[in-house]
Every structure is written in C-alpha cells, then in structure tokens.
Design a protein around this motif. Structure first.
Motif, short mmCIF file in Angstrom:
data_model
loop_
_atom_site.label_atom_id
_atom_site.label_comp_id
_atom_site.label_asym_id
_atom_site.label_seq_id
_atom_site.Cartn_x
_atom_site.Cartn_y
_atom_site.Cartn_z
N MET A 120 -26.20 -1.55 23.52
CA MET A 120 -26.36 -0.12 23.57
C MET A 120 -26.70 0.26 25.01
O MET A 120 -27.59 -0.31 25.61
CB MET A 120 -27.47 0.31 22.61
CG MET A 120 -27.65 1.77 22.51
SD MET A 120 -28.96 2.38 21.42
CE MET A 120 -28.98 1.30 20.05
N SER A 121 -25.98 1.20 25.53
CA SER A 121 -26.22 1.61 26.91
C SER A 121 -27.50 2.43 27.02
O SER A 121 -28.03 2.94 26.04
CB SER A 121 -25.04 2.43 27.43
OG SER A 121 -25.06 3.72 26.87
N SER A 122 -27.99 2.55 28.22
CA SER A 122 -29.19 3.34 28.48
C SER A 122 -28.99 4.79 28.07
O SER A 122 -29.89 5.42 27.54
CB SER A 122 -29.57 3.28 29.95
OG SER A 122 -29.90 1.97 30.32
N SER A 151 -23.51 -6.08 18.57
CA SER A 151 -23.56 -7.45 18.05
C SER A 151 -22.17 -8.02 17.87
O SER A 151 -21.91 -9.17 18.21
CB SER A 151 -24.31 -7.48 16.71
OG SER A 151 -25.66 -7.16 16.89
N VAL A 152 -21.27 -7.21 17.31
CA VAL A 152 -19.89 -7.66 17.13
C VAL A 152 -19.25 -7.92 18.48
O VAL A 152 -18.58 -8.94 18.68
CB VAL A 152 -19.08 -6.63 16.31
CG1 VAL A 152 -17.60 -6.95 16.34
CG2 VAL A 152 -19.59 -6.57 14.88
N LYS A 153 -19.46 -7.02 19.43
CA LYS A 153 -18.90 -7.21 20.76
C LYS A 153 -19.43 -8.49 21.39
O LYS A 153 -18.68 -9.25 22.00
CB LYS A 153 -19.21 -6.01 21.65
CG LYS A 153 -18.58 -6.09 23.02
CD LYS A 153 -18.92 -4.87 23.86
CE LYS A 153 -18.29 -4.87 25.22
NZ LYS A 153 -18.29 -6.08 25.96
N GLY A 154 -20.72 -8.75 21.23
CA GLY A 154 -21.32 -9.97 21.77
C GLY A 154 -20.73 -11.21 21.13
O GLY A 154 -20.48 -12.21 21.82
N PHE A 161 -14.47 -15.66 22.68
CA PHE A 161 -13.28 -15.63 23.51
C PHE A 161 -13.58 -15.53 25.00
O PHE A 161 -12.66 -15.55 25.80
CB PHE A 161 -12.39 -14.45 23.10
CG PHE A 161 -11.93 -14.54 21.68
CD1 PHE A 161 -11.00 -15.49 21.29
CD2 PHE A 161 -12.43 -13.69 20.72
CE1 PHE A 161 -10.58 -15.59 19.99
CE2 PHE A 161 -12.02 -13.78 19.41
CZ PHE A 161 -11.09 -14.73 19.03
N GLY A 162 -14.84 -15.40 25.33
CA GLY A 162 -15.21 -15.26 26.72
C GLY A 162 -15.03 -13.82 27.18
O GLY A 162 -14.10 -13.14 26.74
N ASN A 163 -15.89 -13.38 28.02
CA ASN A 163 -15.79 -12.03 28.54
C ASN A 163 -14.97 -12.06 29.82
O ASN A 163 -15.44 -12.50 30.86
CB ASN A 163 -17.19 -11.46 28.78
CG ASN A 163 -17.18 -10.00 29.19
OD1 ASN A 163 -16.12 -9.45 29.45
ND2 ASN A 163 -18.34 -9.39 29.23
#
Length: 70
Positions: free
Chosen positions: A1-3, A54-57, A63-65
């Motif tokens: 979540m962004s600031s 969480s899903v993005k993480g 798959f690596g960022n």
C-alpha cells in the motif's frame, strides 16, 4: 500500500470517527451511523489494498520483479 493510499484511508477513518462523534454529541443517529459506515468503508478499502499488495508480492516472488533495480 502506498503512502498516499495509507493517508487517504487514515483521513477517511478519522473523518468517519469525527462524524460519528458529532452524531453522538448532537443525538443525530443518522450522522452517527454515517460516520460508522465511513469507518467501515475505509477499513474494507485498506484490507483490499493489503490483499492486492500480498498477491503482488507473491507474484513478484515467484517470477521476479523485473522493475527492481538492485
């Protein structure tokens, strides 16, 4: 979540708390209920954003960022 998202959720939650408190103070049940609803909406929005993160993480972990520059 962004600031920015955290700030918006905090702002919405505090606004809901203020509205609920004003409703209690004045005896206005409708304003009080609206305040509680705004707080609930902010909480749900925060949980949805946390789930998305969480899903993005998990995907980044599998798959690596590719955007990461370490």
């Amino acid at each position: 979540m962004s600031s920015e998202e955290k700030f918006e959720n905090s702002k919405d939650k505090l606004g809901g708390e203020a509205k609920e408190g004003l409703g209690k103070l004045t005896g206005d049940k409708e304003t009080e209920a609206e305040g509680r609803a705004e707080q609930g909406k902010a909480a749900l929005k925060g949980k949805a954003q946390d789930a998305r993160d969480s899903v993005k993480g998990a995907v980044d972990g599998m798959f690596g960022n590719k955007d990461k520059t370490d």
